[in-house]
Scaffold this motif. Structure first.
Motif, PDB file in Angstrom:
ATOM      1  N   LYS A 195       0.829  -1.203   0.000  1.00  0.00           N
ATOM      2  CA  LYS A 195       0.000   0.000   0.000  1.00  0.00           C
ATOM      3  C   LYS A 195       0.870   1.262   0.000  1.00  0.00           C
ATOM      4  O   LYS A 195       0.596   2.215  -0.740  1.00  0.00           O
ATOM      5  CB  LYS A 195      -0.928  -0.002   1.222  1.00  0.00           C
ATOM      6  CG  LYS A 195      -1.956   1.103   1.208  1.00  0.00           C
ATOM      7  CD  LYS A 195      -2.974   0.915   2.313  1.00  0.00           C
ATOM      8  CE  LYS A 195      -3.990   2.039   2.274  1.00  0.00           C
ATOM      9  NZ  LYS A 195      -5.039   1.867   3.267  1.00  0.00           N
ATOM     10  N   LYS A 228       2.373   1.670  -3.495  1.00  0.00           N
ATOM     11  CA  LYS A 228       1.351   2.132  -4.458  1.00  0.00           C
ATOM     12  C   LYS A 228       1.063   3.616  -4.264  1.00  0.00           C
ATOM     13  O   LYS A 228       1.020   4.379  -5.227  1.00  0.00           O
ATOM     14  CB  LYS A 228       0.050   1.344  -4.277  1.00  0.00           C
ATOM     15  CG  LYS A 228       0.053  -0.032  -4.857  1.00  0.00           C
ATOM     16  CD  LYS A 228      -1.328  -0.647  -4.637  1.00  0.00           C
ATOM     17  CE  LYS A 228      -1.358  -2.108  -4.919  1.00  0.00           C
ATOM     18  NZ  LYS A 228      -2.675  -2.695  -4.601  1.00  0.00           N
ATOM     19  N   GLN A 229       0.856   4.015  -3.014  1.00  0.00           N
ATOM     20  CA  GLN A 229       0.507   5.408  -2.742  1.00  0.00           C
ATOM     21  C   GLN A 229       1.624   6.372  -3.104  1.00  0.00           C
ATOM     22  O   GLN A 229       1.370   7.539  -3.363  1.00  0.00           O
ATOM     23  CB  GLN A 229       0.122   5.593  -1.274  1.00  0.00           C
ATOM     24  CG  GLN A 229      -1.246   5.046  -0.963  1.00  0.00           C
ATOM     25  CD  GLN A 229      -1.706   5.399   0.435  1.00  0.00           C
ATOM     26  OE1 GLN A 229      -0.904   5.684   1.318  1.00  0.00           O
ATOM     27  NE2 GLN A 229      -3.008   5.366   0.639  1.00  0.00           N
ATOM     28  N   ASN A 230       2.842   5.878  -3.126  1.00  0.00           N
ATOM     29  CA  ASN A 230       3.972   6.732  -3.458  1.00  0.00           C
ATOM     30  C   ASN A 230       4.449   6.545  -4.895  1.00  0.00           C
ATOM     31  O   ASN A 230       5.523   7.029  -5.265  1.00  0.00           O
ATOM     32  CB  ASN A 230       5.112   6.497  -2.456  1.00  0.00           C
ATOM     33  CG  ASN A 230       4.760   7.052  -1.094  1.00  0.00           C
ATOM     34  OD1 ASN A 230       4.790   8.260  -0.881  1.00  0.00           O
ATOM     35  ND2 ASN A 230       4.380   6.185  -0.173  1.00  0.00           N
ATOM     36  N   GLY A 231       3.647   5.847  -5.686  1.00  0.00           N
ATOM     37  CA  GLY A 231       3.953   5.668  -7.101  1.00  0.00           C
ATOM     38  C   GLY A 231       5.213   4.860  -7.369  1.00  0.00           C
ATOM     39  O   GLY A 231       5.873   5.057  -8.386  1.00  0.00           O
ATOM     40  N   LEU A 232       5.544   3.959  -6.471  1.00  0.00           N
ATOM     41  CA  LEU A 232       6.777   3.193  -6.609  1.00  0.00           C
ATOM     42  C   LEU A 232       6.570   1.781  -7.168  1.00  0.00           C
ATOM     43  O   LEU A 232       7.526   1.042  -7.339  1.00  0.00           O
ATOM     44  CB  LEU A 232       7.492   3.107  -5.252  1.00  0.00           C
ATOM     45  CG  LEU A 232       7.925   4.452  -4.664  1.00  0.00           C
ATOM     46  CD1 LEU A 232       8.441   4.275  -3.245  1.00  0.00           C
ATOM     47  CD2 LEU A 232       8.980   5.095  -5.548  1.00  0.00           C
ATOM     48  N   ASP A 249       5.124  -0.524 -10.326  1.00  0.00           N
ATOM     49  CA  ASP A 249       4.662  -0.553 -11.714  1.00  0.00           C
ATOM     50  C   ASP A 249       3.516  -1.545 -11.874  1.00  0.00           C
ATOM     51  O   ASP A 249       2.643  -1.380 -12.708  1.00  0.00           O
ATOM     52  CB  ASP A 249       5.795  -0.964 -12.660  1.00  0.00           C
ATOM     53  CG  ASP A 249       6.914   0.072 -12.679  1.00  0.00           C
ATOM     54  OD1 ASP A 249       6.636   1.260 -12.438  1.00  0.00           O
ATOM     55  OD2 ASP A 249       8.074  -0.325 -12.908  1.00  0.00           O
ATOM     56  N   CYS A 250       3.544  -2.593 -11.065  1.00  0.00           N
ATOM     57  CA  CYS A 250       2.504  -3.622 -11.136  1.00  0.00           C
ATOM     58  C   CYS A 250       1.569  -3.469  -9.940  1.00  0.00           C
ATOM     59  O   CYS A 250       1.773  -2.616  -9.086  1.00  0.00           O
ATOM     60  CB  CYS A 250       3.137  -5.004 -11.151  1.00  0.00           C
ATOM     61  SG  CYS A 250       4.082  -5.362  -9.654  1.00  0.00           S
ATOM     62  N   ASN A 251       0.572  -4.314  -9.891  1.00  0.00           N
ATOM     63  CA  ASN A 251      -0.389  -4.277  -8.796  1.00  0.00           C
ATOM     64  C   ASN A 251      -0.511  -5.681  -8.202  1.00  0.00           C
ATOM     65  O   ASN A 251      -1.472  -6.391  -8.491  1.00  0.00           O
ATOM     66  CB  ASN A 251      -1.741  -3.760  -9.301  1.00  0.00           C
ATOM     67  CG  ASN A 251      -2.702  -3.510  -8.159  1.00  0.00           C
ATOM     68  OD1 ASN A 251      -2.314  -3.441  -7.010  1.00  0.00           O
ATOM     69  ND2 ASN A 251      -3.971  -3.390  -8.503  1.00  0.00           N
ATOM     70  N   HIS A 255      13.680  -0.263  -3.759  1.00  0.00           N
ATOM     71  CA  HIS A 255      13.230   1.081  -3.393  1.00  0.00           C
ATOM     72  C   HIS A 255      14.074   1.704  -2.282  1.00  0.00           C
ATOM     73  O   HIS A 255      13.633   2.615  -1.594  1.00  0.00           O
ATOM     74  CB  HIS A 255      11.757   1.031  -2.985  1.00  0.00           C
ATOM     75  CG  HIS A 255      10.892   0.378  -4.009  1.00  0.00           C
ATOM     76  ND1 HIS A 255      10.612   0.968  -5.219  1.00  0.00           N
ATOM     77  CD2 HIS A 255      10.295  -0.837  -4.023  1.00  0.00           C
ATOM     78  CE1 HIS A 255       9.852   0.149  -5.933  1.00  0.00           C
ATOM     79  NE2 HIS A 255       9.654  -0.948  -5.233  1.00  0.00           N
TER      80      HIS A 255
END
Length: 167
Positions: A109, A112-116, A118-120, A142
């Motif tokens: 999470k 994702k919230q920090n745009g790090l 590419d996939c989900n 990261h």
């Protein structure tokens, strides 16, 4: 014990049959029935869905009611998974909520919230990874963008919620 495991829907030839025997070994029929009812009510599962869960993860019968309640609240309310989805993928119900499932969810999470990311990746994929693979794929790449991530993850694995993981 064999008859009890079979009544729960775990076939004798199944790889999980031995686990089912271990799960029911020290439980009475009444306790098993009560646990099945509790699973149905807590996770909002049908009889068929409980059978699926018990076939795939018979040790769910040995998890305490309090722990099952916390897992249900987390998976259904916080993560937003559907009851049927969880029933078909019960791994996240069986693994340690505080030591594995929740910390890994928070890492994904955060990324994702920090745009790090590419996939989900879905939660079930993430919790099935070994610790080494999880760190290699989701934390190590990261280090520069989120230098505190490894430390925050380690803190979360101890049951604490780091500031960066408060959403």
């Amino acid at each position: 014990m064999v008859a009890c495991a079979e009544r729960l829907g775990v076939p004798r030839g199944s790889g999980m049959f031995r686990r089912a025997l271990q799960a029911v070994a020290f439980l009475t029929e009444e306790k098993i029935a009560a646990k099945v009812d509790y699973l149905k009510n807590t996770f909002r599962w049908s009889d068929a869905q409980v059978r699926i869960v018990v076939c795939k993860a018979p040790m769910v019968l040995t998890i305490s009611k309090e722990s099952l309640k916390r897992r249900s609240e987390f998976l259904l309310s916080e993560v937003g998974q559907e009851p049927a989805y969880v029933a078909h993928r019960p791994i996240s119900v069986c693994l340690s909520l505080e030591g594995r499932v929740r910390p890994r969810y928070y890492v994904v999470k955060f990324l994702k919230q920090n745009g790090l990311l590419d996939c989900n990746p879905n939660l079930n994929t993430v919790v099935r990874m070994t610790e080494k693979v999880f760190v290699e794929k989701l934390i190590s790449p990261h280090k520069e963008a989120a230098p505190q991530l490894a430390e925050d993850y380690a803190t979360a694995c101890k049951g604490e919620v780091p500031t960066n993981f408060r959403f």
